[in-house]
Design a protein around this motif. Structure first.
Motif, PDB file in Angstrom:
ATOM      1  N   ALA A 196       0.829  -1.204   0.000  1.00 29.99           N
ATOM      2  CA  ALA A 196       0.000   0.000   0.000  1.00 29.99           C
ATOM      3  C   ALA A 196       0.866   1.259   0.000  1.00 29.99           C
ATOM      4  CB  ALA A 196      -0.932   0.001   1.205  1.00 29.99           C
ATOM      5  N   VAL A 197       1.935   1.244   0.770  1.00 28.22           N
ATOM      6  CA  VAL A 197       2.847   2.399   0.821  1.00 28.22           C
ATOM      7  C   VAL A 197       3.492   2.626  -0.544  1.00 28.22           C
ATOM      8  CG1 VAL A 197       5.014   3.260   1.786  1.00 28.22           C
ATOM      9  CG2 VAL A 197       3.307   2.217   3.294  1.00 28.22           C
ATOM     10  N   PHE A 198       3.959   1.547  -1.169  1.00 27.23           N
ATOM     11  CA  PHE A 198       4.625   1.683  -2.464  1.00 27.23           C
ATOM     12  C   PHE A 198       3.655   2.092  -3.564  1.00 27.23           C
ATOM     13  CE2 PHE A 198       8.220  -0.250  -0.435  1.00 27.23           C
ATOM     14  CZ  PHE A 198       9.315   0.191  -1.172  1.00 27.23           C
TER      15      PHE A 198
ATOM     16  N   LEU B 105       4.110   5.376  -5.849  1.00 28.00           N
ATOM     17  CA  LEU B 105       4.067   5.319  -7.309  1.00 28.00           C
ATOM     18  C   LEU B 105       3.010   6.260  -7.881  1.00 28.00           C
ATOM     19  CD1 LEU B 105       4.996   4.099  -9.970  1.00 28.00           C
ATOM     20  CD2 LEU B 105       3.434   2.196  -9.591  1.00 28.00           C
ATOM     21  N   LEU B 106       1.854   6.315  -7.245  1.00 27.93           N
ATOM     22  CA  LEU B 106       0.801   7.228  -7.704  1.00 27.93           C
ATOM     23  C   LEU B 106       1.243   8.683  -7.569  1.00 27.93           C
ATOM     24  CD1 LEU B 106      -2.392   5.489  -6.264  1.00 27.93           C
ATOM     25  CD2 LEU B 106      -1.692   5.635  -8.669  1.00 27.93           C
ATOM     26  N   MET B 107       1.934   9.003  -6.488  1.00 34.78           N
ATOM     27  CA  MET B 107       2.450  10.358  -6.296  1.00 34.78           C
ATOM     28  C   MET B 107       3.475  10.691  -7.382  1.00 34.78           C
ATOM     29  SD  MET B 107       4.348  11.991  -2.952  1.00 34.78           S
ATOM     30  CE  MET B 107       5.806  10.956  -3.157  1.00 34.78           C
ATOM     31  N   GLN B 108       4.379   9.728  -7.664  1.00 30.79           N
ATOM     32  CA  GLN B 108       5.375   9.953  -8.713  1.00 30.79           C
ATOM     33  C   GLN B 108       4.724  10.129 -10.080  1.00 30.79           C
ATOM     34  OE1 GLN B 108       7.692   6.327  -7.720  1.00 30.79           O
ATOM     35  NE2 GLN B 108       9.484   7.660  -7.734  1.00 30.79           N
TER      36      GLN B 108
ATOM     37  N   ASN C 122       7.053  16.554 -12.040  1.00 31.52           N
ATOM     38  CA  ASN C 122       8.506  16.513 -11.837  1.00 31.52           C
ATOM     39  C   ASN C 122       8.941  15.722 -10.603  1.00 31.52           C
ATOM     40  OD1 ASN C 122       9.414  17.942 -14.139  1.00 31.52           O
ATOM     41  ND2 ASN C 122       8.805  19.867 -13.177  1.00 31.52           N
ATOM     42  N   ILE C 123       8.184  14.705 -10.241  1.00 33.45           N
ATOM     43  CA  ILE C 123       8.616  13.797  -9.182  1.00 33.45           C
ATOM     44  C   ILE C 123       8.972  12.451  -9.783  1.00 33.45           C
ATOM     45  CG2 ILE C 123       7.926  12.565  -7.085  1.00 33.45           C
ATOM     46  CD1 ILE C 123       6.267  14.939  -6.299  1.00 33.45           C
TER      47      ILE C 123
ATOM     48  N   THR D 280      12.779   9.176 -15.786  1.00 30.65           N
ATOM     49  CA  THR D 280      11.844   8.755 -14.738  1.00 30.65           C
ATOM     50  C   THR D 280      12.574   8.181 -13.526  1.00 30.65           C
ATOM     51  OG1 THR D 280      10.019   7.277 -14.203  1.00 30.65           O
ATOM     52  CG2 THR D 280      11.514   6.527 -15.934  1.00 30.65           C
ATOM     53  N   THR D 281      12.084   8.558 -12.352  1.00 27.49           N
ATOM     54  CA  THR D 281      12.619   8.008 -11.103  1.00 27.49           C
ATOM     55  C   THR D 281      11.822   6.783 -10.657  1.00 27.49           C
ATOM     56  OG1 THR D 281      11.204   9.479  -9.783  1.00 27.49           O
ATOM     57  CG2 THR D 281      13.401  10.297 -10.351  1.00 27.49           C
ATOM     58  N   ILE D 282      10.785   6.446 -11.407  1.00 27.79           N
ATOM     59  CA  ILE D 282       9.920   5.330 -11.014  1.00 27.79           C
ATOM     60  C   ILE D 282      10.658   3.988 -10.989  1.00 27.79           C
ATOM     61  CG2 ILE D 282       7.880   3.994 -11.699  1.00 27.79           C
ATOM     62  CD1 ILE D 282       6.528   6.615 -12.426  1.00 27.79           C
TER      63      ILE D 282
END
Length: 201
Positions: free
Chosen positions: A13-15, A19-22, A27-28, A41-43
């Motif tokens: 759930a945290v990850f 991922l959704l925030m990124q 620019n995240i 991408t930092t994903i």
């Protein structure tokens, strides 16, 4: 067993939230350096860390989730024409993302059986970015093989007579190099203490 399942669900759930925030915050997860080309991408860092911690099967599913968000973004808010043309294709969105989640988990799992697990973290990070970029290039070359003109135009190579795959390697190679170095360095820095925390939990 139930405690272990709860722990894994909490971590997932945290990850997923990260991922959704990124994906949806500017620019995240996608850092645009050259406006006309796909963003760096930092994903892959998030994918690699999750897969190393949770294993190849969980990494596979998390990679699939990344691919679905990638496809969604390509249809709703593409940042450039190249991303729109590439990632509206489900195969180009999903297959590289899935494999990028599966391989680092598999590598880390094999290295855990040895005393070189830290090297496994570094390799897992690099392989995540490499897998994503190589598969995107190969699938793009395959799907645009018969009509590359429009894509080549948006890649800024109108006058080039080079094969499409070479143009893609040139255009996306810098992105991959930045992503691979970044991910390979940061994954062991984050995974090592997280593993200790998870063992105590």
């Amino acid at each position: 067993m139930r405690r272990e399942e709860t722990k894994r669900m909490t971590i997932t759930a945290v990850f997923v939230a990260v991922l959704l925030m990124q994906t949806f915050m500017s620019n995240i997860g996608y850092v645009r350096i050259i406006p006309t080309l796909p963003a760096v991408t930092t994903i892959p860092l998030t994918i690699a860390i999750y897969a190393v911690l949770m294993g190849p099967k969980a990494g596979f599913l998390f990679g699939l989730f990344w691919g679905i968000t990638r496809l969604f973004v390509a249809y709703t808010q593409p940042g450039d024409m190249v991303s729109l043309m590439l990632f509206q294709n489900p195969a180009i969105s999903l297959v590289p993302s899935i494999l990028a989640g599966f391989f680092p988990g598999l590598i880390a799992k094999q290295f855990k059986k040895t005393k070189y697990d830290k090297y496994g973290y570094v390799l897992s990070g690099a392989v995540t970015s490499l897998t994503n970029t190589v598969m995107v290039i190969l699938l793009t070359s395959l799907f645009f093989m018969h009509d590359p003109a429009t894509l080549v135009h948006y890649l800024g190579n109108d006058a080039a007579n080079s094969p499409l795959i070479l143009i893609l390697v040139t255009a996306l190679g810098v992105n991959w190099l930045i992503e691979a170095i970044f991910t390979a360095i940061v994954v062991p820095v984050i995974v090592t203490p997280l593993n200790l925390v998870m063992k105590r939990a």
